[in-house]
Design a protein around this motif. Structure first.
Motif, PDB file in Angstrom:
ATOM      1  N   MET A   1     -15.779   7.193  -1.638  1.00 13.81           N
ATOM      2  CA  MET A   1     -14.609   6.362  -1.357  1.00 13.81           C
ATOM      3  C   MET A   1     -14.146   5.677  -2.633  1.00 13.81           C
ATOM      4  N   ASP A   2     -13.370   6.425  -3.414  1.00 18.41           N
ATOM      5  CA  ASP A   2     -12.786   5.918  -4.650  1.00 18.41           C
ATOM      6  C   ASP A   2     -11.444   6.622  -4.807  1.00 18.41           C
TER       7      ASP A   2
ATOM      8  N   SER B   1     -11.495  13.562  -5.255  1.00 17.49           N
ATOM      9  CA  SER B   1     -12.254  13.677  -4.010  1.00 17.49           C
ATOM     10  C   SER B   1     -12.088  12.427  -3.155  1.00 17.49           C
ATOM     11  N   GLY B   2     -12.072  11.261  -3.803  1.00 17.89           N
ATOM     12  CA  GLY B   2     -11.885  10.020  -3.067  1.00 17.89           C
ATOM     13  C   GLY B   2     -10.513   9.932  -2.441  1.00 17.89           C
ATOM     14  N   ALA B   3      -9.496  10.402  -3.152  1.00 19.13           N
ATOM     15  CA  ALA B   3      -8.139  10.406  -2.611  1.00 19.13           C
ATOM     16  C   ALA B   3      -8.051  11.312  -1.392  1.00 19.13           C
ATOM     17  N   LEU B   4      -8.779  12.446  -1.424  1.00 19.79           N
ATOM     18  CA  LEU B   4      -8.783  13.362  -0.291  1.00 19.79           C
ATOM     19  C   LEU B   4      -9.406  12.699   0.930  1.00 19.79           C
ATOM     20  N   ILE B   5     -10.522  12.009   0.732  1.00 15.28           N
ATOM     21  CA  ILE B   5     -11.165  11.320   1.845  1.00 15.28           C
ATOM     22  C   ILE B   5     -10.231  10.279   2.437  1.00 15.28           C
ATOM     23  N   PHE B   6      -9.509   9.572   1.555  1.00 20.89           N
ATOM     24  CA  PHE B   6      -8.586   8.569   2.050  1.00 20.89           C
ATOM     25  C   PHE B   6      -7.483   9.202   2.887  1.00 20.89           C
ATOM     26  N   HIS B   7      -6.976  10.358   2.487  1.00 18.78           N
ATOM     27  CA  HIS B   7      -5.937  11.039   3.264  1.00 18.78           C
ATOM     28  C   HIS B   7      -6.459  11.413   4.649  1.00 18.78           C
ATOM     29  N   ILE B   8      -7.747  11.779   4.713  1.00 16.14           N
ATOM     30  CA  ILE B   8      -8.352  12.081   6.016  1.00 16.14           C
ATOM     31  C   ILE B   8      -8.399  10.821   6.865  1.00 16.14           C
ATOM     32  N   PHE B   9      -8.795   9.697   6.249  1.00 16.18           N
ATOM     33  CA  PHE B   9      -8.813   8.428   6.960  1.00 16.18           C
ATOM     34  C   PHE B   9      -7.408   8.074   7.461  1.00 16.18           C
ATOM     35  N   ALA B  10      -6.412   8.287   6.622  1.00 12.44           N
ATOM     36  CA  ALA B  10      -5.037   7.969   6.992  1.00 12.44           C
ATOM     37  C   ALA B  10      -4.599   8.796   8.194  1.00 12.44           C
TER      38      ALA B  10
END
Length: 215
Positions: free
Chosen positions: A112-113, A118-127
């Motif tokens: 989560m960064d 990779s962190g931006a990708l995880i954030f898009h999934i969260f969004a």
């Protein structure tokens, strides 16, 4: 876990901005030192704190941190649940940071960064999950309103002007009281009484709209 990343020496973000920490505990009895120690080891130049439950809307420390952050800075937390009250709230905060050119990093949530691909990708999934949750809430609300309408009720707060109260108000007005005076005598607001009179007149086809008989 709490060590700064190799690419962010001297407490600077990858873009050259400052690392700004935020820590929160729910009650004064809880110890914040673990969070603060980890944020300091990560190289945070400044740390803002709050003592507030996760569902509490107003957090002065978070508001100060958000106002202090500048483009290229990165907001750092020990764990993502220290920042957001819910997934939609968390996503909204991070989206706001991104729009301002500010990164977000969690020290204990792997990947989560938002300053890394990779962190931006995880954030898009969260969004996407947050948007899904909002859609479910809208669907439930719509379904609830449709059920209420089918039962003859409208959404929102139930009116304080019941048919009985409305009849008493009309009786008082027939005796010379104004709408304001009738509302005061019945201990209700004049605005709800106006609305109830107007709705009753419209239903009866009179179109009088509950005009006041003087003020």
């Amino acid at each position: 876990m709490g060590a700064p990343d190799p690419g962010t020496p001297n407490g600077r973000s990858a873009e050259g901005g400052a690392l700004i920490g935020y820590a929160r505990v729910s009650t004064p009895e809880q110890d914040m030192s673990l969070q603060i120690d980890a944020l300091e080891k990560a190289g945070c130049a400044r740390i803002f704190t709050d003592v507030a439950g996760g569902a509490k809307a107003e957090r002065a420390g978070l508001a100060e941190a958000l106002a202090y952050l500048r483009p290229a800075d990165t907001l750092v937390v020990w764990k993502i649940d220290r920042l957001g009250r819910s997934l939609p709230h968390l996503v909204g905060l991070v989206e706001n940071l991104r729009d301002r050119g500010i990164g977000f990093r969690s020290l204990t949530d792997a990947g989560m960064d938002t300053t890394t691909p990779s962190g931006a990708l995880i954030f898009h999934i969260f969004a996407a999950l947050a948007d899904f949750e909002r859609s479910l809430i809208r669907e439930r609300t719509k379904a609830g309103l449709e059920v209420a309408a089918a039962r003859g009720r409208k959404g929102g707060r139930r009116s304080v002007v019941t048919p009985g109260v409305l009849k008493r108000a009309r009786d008082m007005m027939d005796k010379g009281l104004t709408v304001r005076q009738a509302a005061a005598a019945l201990k209700i607001g004049k605005t709800p009484l106006y609305e109830a009179l107007r709705a009753a007149d419209e239903a009866a086809g009179s179109g009088s709209g509950g005009k006041e008989n003087g003020v």
